[in-house]
Design a protein around this motif. Structure first.
Motif, short mmCIF file in Angstrom:
data_model
loop_
_atom_site.label_atom_id
_atom_site.label_comp_id
_atom_site.label_asym_id
_atom_site.label_seq_id
_atom_site.Cartn_x
_atom_site.Cartn_y
_atom_site.Cartn_z
N ARG A 279 0.70 -1.19 0.02
CA ARG A 279 -0.13 0.01 0.10
C ARG A 279 0.83 1.32 0.04
NH1 ARG A 279 -3.26 -3.20 3.58
NH2 ARG A 279 -2.14 -2.52 5.23
N THR A 280 2.18 1.23 0.50
CA THR A 280 2.77 2.40 0.86
C THR A 280 3.93 2.54 -0.20
OG1 THR A 280 4.02 1.21 2.38
CG2 THR A 280 1.97 2.60 3.14
N ALA A 281 4.51 1.44 -0.84
CA ALA A 281 5.73 1.57 -1.51
C ALA A 281 5.32 2.68 -2.68
CB ALA A 281 5.77 0.41 -2.22
N THR A 282 6.30 3.49 -3.10
CA THR A 282 6.44 4.36 -4.25
C THR A 282 7.05 3.90 -5.54
OG1 THR A 282 8.54 5.40 -3.33
CG2 THR A 282 6.58 6.32 -2.59
N GLU A 283 7.30 2.84 -5.46
CA GLU A 283 8.06 1.96 -6.66
C GLU A 283 7.17 1.05 -6.95
OE1 GLU A 283 10.82 2.52 -8.74
OE2 GLU A 283 10.80 4.38 -7.86
N PRO A 288 9.31 -5.82 -0.54
CA PRO A 288 9.72 -5.65 0.70
C PRO A 288 11.03 -6.42 1.22
CG PRO A 288 7.78 -6.92 0.56
CD PRO A 288 8.01 -6.30 -0.57
N PRO A 289 12.20 -5.63 1.77
CA PRO A 289 13.35 -6.28 2.10
C PRO A 289 13.23 -7.65 2.72
CG PRO A 289 13.10 -4.14 2.86
CD PRO A 289 11.89 -4.46 2.46
N THR B 162 3.30 -3.71 -6.54
CA THR B 162 2.71 -2.62 -5.44
C THR B 162 1.65 -1.97 -5.97
OG1 THR B 162 4.24 -0.89 -6.03
CG2 THR B 162 5.05 -2.30 -4.46
N GLN B 163 0.89 -1.54 -5.07
CA GLN B 163 -0.52 -0.73 -5.49
C GLN B 163 0.00 0.36 -6.45
OE1 GLN B 163 -3.53 -1.69 -4.63
NE2 GLN B 163 -4.07 0.25 -6.26
N ILE B 164 1.08 0.99 -6.15
CA ILE B 164 1.34 2.24 -7.25
C ILE B 164 1.66 1.67 -8.64
CG2 ILE B 164 4.05 2.35 -6.98
CD1 ILE B 164 3.22 5.44 -6.42
N TYR B 165 2.14 0.53 -8.69
CA TYR B 165 2.41 0.02 -10.01
C TYR B 165 0.95 -0.03 -10.81
CZ TYR B 165 2.36 -3.74 -13.65
OH TYR B 165 2.18 -4.37 -14.82
N TYR B 166 -0.14 -0.53 -9.96
CA TYR B 166 -1.32 -0.49 -10.70
C TYR B 166 -2.00 0.91 -10.98
CZ TYR B 166 -1.42 -5.53 -10.46
OH TYR B 166 -1.06 -7.02 -10.22
N ASP B 167 -1.69 1.48 -9.96
CA ASP B 167 -2.01 3.18 -10.18
C ASP B 167 -1.50 4.07 -11.30
OD1 ASP B 167 -3.71 2.46 -8.02
OD2 ASP B 167 -2.44 3.42 -6.33
N LYS B 374 -1.89 7.75 -12.79
CA LYS B 374 -0.81 8.76 -12.50
C LYS B 374 0.26 8.88 -13.47
CE LYS B 374 -0.87 8.31 -7.55
NZ LYS B 374 -1.69 6.96 -7.15
N ASP B 375 0.06 7.89 -14.53
CA ASP B 375 0.87 7.78 -15.69
C ASP B 375 2.23 8.00 -15.34
OD1 ASP B 375 1.40 7.76 -18.44
OD2 ASP B 375 1.07 9.70 -18.70
N ILE B 376 2.63 6.80 -14.69
CA ILE B 376 4.21 7.02 -14.32
C ILE B 376 4.74 6.03 -14.94
CG2 ILE B 376 5.84 6.42 -12.36
CD1 ILE B 376 3.60 7.04 -10.48
N THR B 377 5.95 6.02 -15.56
CA THR B 377 6.90 4.85 -16.41
C THR B 377 8.04 4.37 -15.39
OG1 THR B 377 6.19 5.92 -18.55
CG2 THR B 377 8.17 4.52 -18.48
N PHE B 378 8.00 3.36 -15.09
CA PHE B 378 8.86 2.63 -14.26
C PHE B 378 10.18 2.03 -15.27
CE2 PHE B 378 4.87 1.99 -11.75
CZ PHE B 378 5.52 2.55 -10.72
#
Lengths: 384, 384
Positions: A279-283, A288-289, B162-167, B374-378
């Protein structure tokens, strides 16, 4: 040293091992008082093996009523487990029952009630519960080291059996004689460990293949899908047809992953709860480690001897059993639910309809084929 | 050196990697001629990255019609794969398509027909087919070293997201934008490898859990049961919710067992066919003699660069592709069958009813939720 007088009912593959362990002095608090077997060949074997002080019976019921024993170990075909256990409790004897507890939960429920009424010691031969790796897994799952349960995958395909194994007894691998195949004969250990470590699932959908690898009428190959109350899922994949098989038990939780394979326990330990990390990761591709650890155990694995010694200890000193007899119904519940699901071709919730299971089983018993049993007793060393 | 002029349509996560590989000189027979992306931010990225000679388009269709390219690489959201591929074939261009081939087999079938009519080179970005361990597995299964197929268990839970991947994109993990979850985005590789190595199963029953680990509407956790024509069975267990996950691919045949885990291939080689041993053994608990071997491979694993270079090689010299574009439909067939089975709650045979699948998919597209992307490219390094 005080000893309990034990009668062993059934001296086939497993009963023979128990007799040998006791005669070898591995169970100092147990005195072998009597054995019983319906097969003349096995009584002759006993005649040549046990001391003269040990009485030999044809019928387990006669052994139970003989007054020679304080406790019995029941190691006969599965349908007879609850029947003989109830007779023993009625005679005021303590009971150690071989797995599975029975063939269908309805009979086992009655056995459990008889045990309770008698107030006698009631143990189940779940010898795999003495294995240090499974004890450790249970400890780690139960004390929260793995976090919330997410996934349970047990590939347990290393129960290889040849055709002659199935031909070795006329009761083997028949609906009427044994009541099932790999789920009922080989896997009661794993079904018990699975529920002991992870709890009972709430729904199972199983695909049982009957006579797939052997000329038998019961299942020798199963794939079961499990769903737990909290949403965790799993698979349970046993067979007696794979060589070499696999025994790989993987439990994933929100704090890491535990894998038991080749008697080694490996723990991938997360430093943060996966749910929170997600929920909190920015990548997007971060994880998680995680630290990979080989888990230390106490190395103890006393198996059948450990179960029997704990049984005697419970009777004589009140020390704990390895497995309460009452718990035998739990793994059997899983096994019955898998059979029922496969027969009906749909998911089955636990608890399931016991009457429906019994009527489905009885249909199969009614058309169960008669086998010409060769009546061979094998050494079971290293096979359980 | 002769070079093919390539246009890349879509410079998001994967397209960016392809651009970088080509600009880094890893594909000497490919000249980057044009790129296209509907997102201004990605066109700006391209502006700052590619040489001035490379034309930048907003629409893939315009790139296709520009006359600047002999071939296109399609790396846009999945629904657009067959649409753009057909346009490219109509313009006489060669096509390399990112996986999956599309979202539903009906559209992919039409793409395959267009490819055939055009006579142009058609490749699929199945970069995992370049991995030496999978190539070796295929060789061993296909040349009979494993004997008859008995069991296929692939636990492929190491696609953690992670969730941000999907966002990160409004099309991601929606029925309307992507058409599926872990089966369609992460697992096309494994679904392709599974069918490439073991063949397509004849029946699947899948249990897809939608939005189980993430706030998304599509599946992020699947357990699928497979049955093959010859009676072999298997499980396929992918998720994007497990950390650390597992990638363990086990194939059992009548002549032994092959396990691919941690990029190591282990072969338990029987000296006798298990089926013959089972029938003829005189011991109940015996097993066929077995040797455990670590399988040597050629160590090569050129991944995306290998696929692109083979594509150029096929166009320029007629050397083989890594994966024919026509084969993309096979893994998608498996994926569609799994979705359909889960939606209907019953086993689905292959081939399945394509119209039924599409109508079930369209129901879900109709109520698909709108996301604020959010249109992020990883960076995708090490994630495929």
């Amino acid at each position: 040293m005080e000893q309990i007088k034990l009668g062993i009912i059934g001296v086939g593959n497993m009963g023979t091992t128990h007799v040998q362990n006791i005669l070898a002095g591995k169970c100092p608090e147990i005195a072998l008082a009597a054995v019983a077997d319906r097969r003349e060949a096995r009584r002759q074997w006993a005649q040549g093996t046990v001391p003269e002080t040990v009485q030999i019976f044809e019928e387990g019921s006669d052994l139970i009523k003989s007054g020679l024993c304080e406790a019995v170990l029941i190691a006969v075909p599965h349908y007879q487990h609850p029947v003989l256990a109830k007779e023993a409790f009625a005679q005021g004897l303590h009971v150690m029952c071989e797995k599975p507890a029975g063939v269908y939960t309805k009979a086992v429920r009655e056995m459990n009630e008889a045990a309770k009424e008698s107030g006698k010691v009631f143990g189940m031969m779940f010898n795999q519960r003495t294995n240090c790796v499974y004890r450790k897994m249970r400890e780690m799952v139960q004390n929260g080291q793995l976090g919330e349960l997410k996934r349970v995958n047990w590939i347990i395909t290393d129960w290889y059996r040849t055709q002659i194994y199935y031909d070795s007894g006329d009761w083997r691998a028949t609906w009427e004689g044994e009541g099932g195949g790999v789920l009922l004969n080989q896997c009661p250990h794993q079904l018990d460990l699975l529920q002991w470590i992870c709890g009972l699932p709430k729904t199972v959908q199983a695909f049982c293949q009957e006579g797939k690898w052997h000329d038998i009428e019961v299942e020798d190959d199963v794939t079961a899908y499990l769903q737990f109350e909290n949403g965790a899922t799993g698979v349970f994949i046993p067979t007696t047809g794979d060589a070499p098989g696999t025994n790989r038990f993987e439990v994933t939780g929100t704090l890491g992953k535990l894998v038991c394979e080749n008697d080694t326990l490996t723990f991938w330990k997360l430093s943060q709860d996966e749910r929170e990390f997600c929920r909190t990761a920015t990548e997007g591709f971060a994880q998680p480690p995680c630290e990979k650890l080989t888990v230390e155990t106490d190395g103890e694995n006393p198996q059948h001897v450990g179960v029997l010694n704990a049984f005697a200890g419970n009777i004589l000193h009140g020390t704990p059993l390895v497995a309460e007899g009452y718990e035998g119904i739990r793994g059997l519940t899983l096994s019955n639910a898998m059979h029922l699901s496969s027969w009906l071709g749909r998911p089955v919730d636990i608890p399931f309809d016991e009457e429906l299971f019994l009527s489905e089983l009885n249909k199969r018993r009614a058309s169960s084929r008669k086998k010409e049993g060769k009546d061979i007793t094998f050494s079971t060393e290293g096979t359980y």
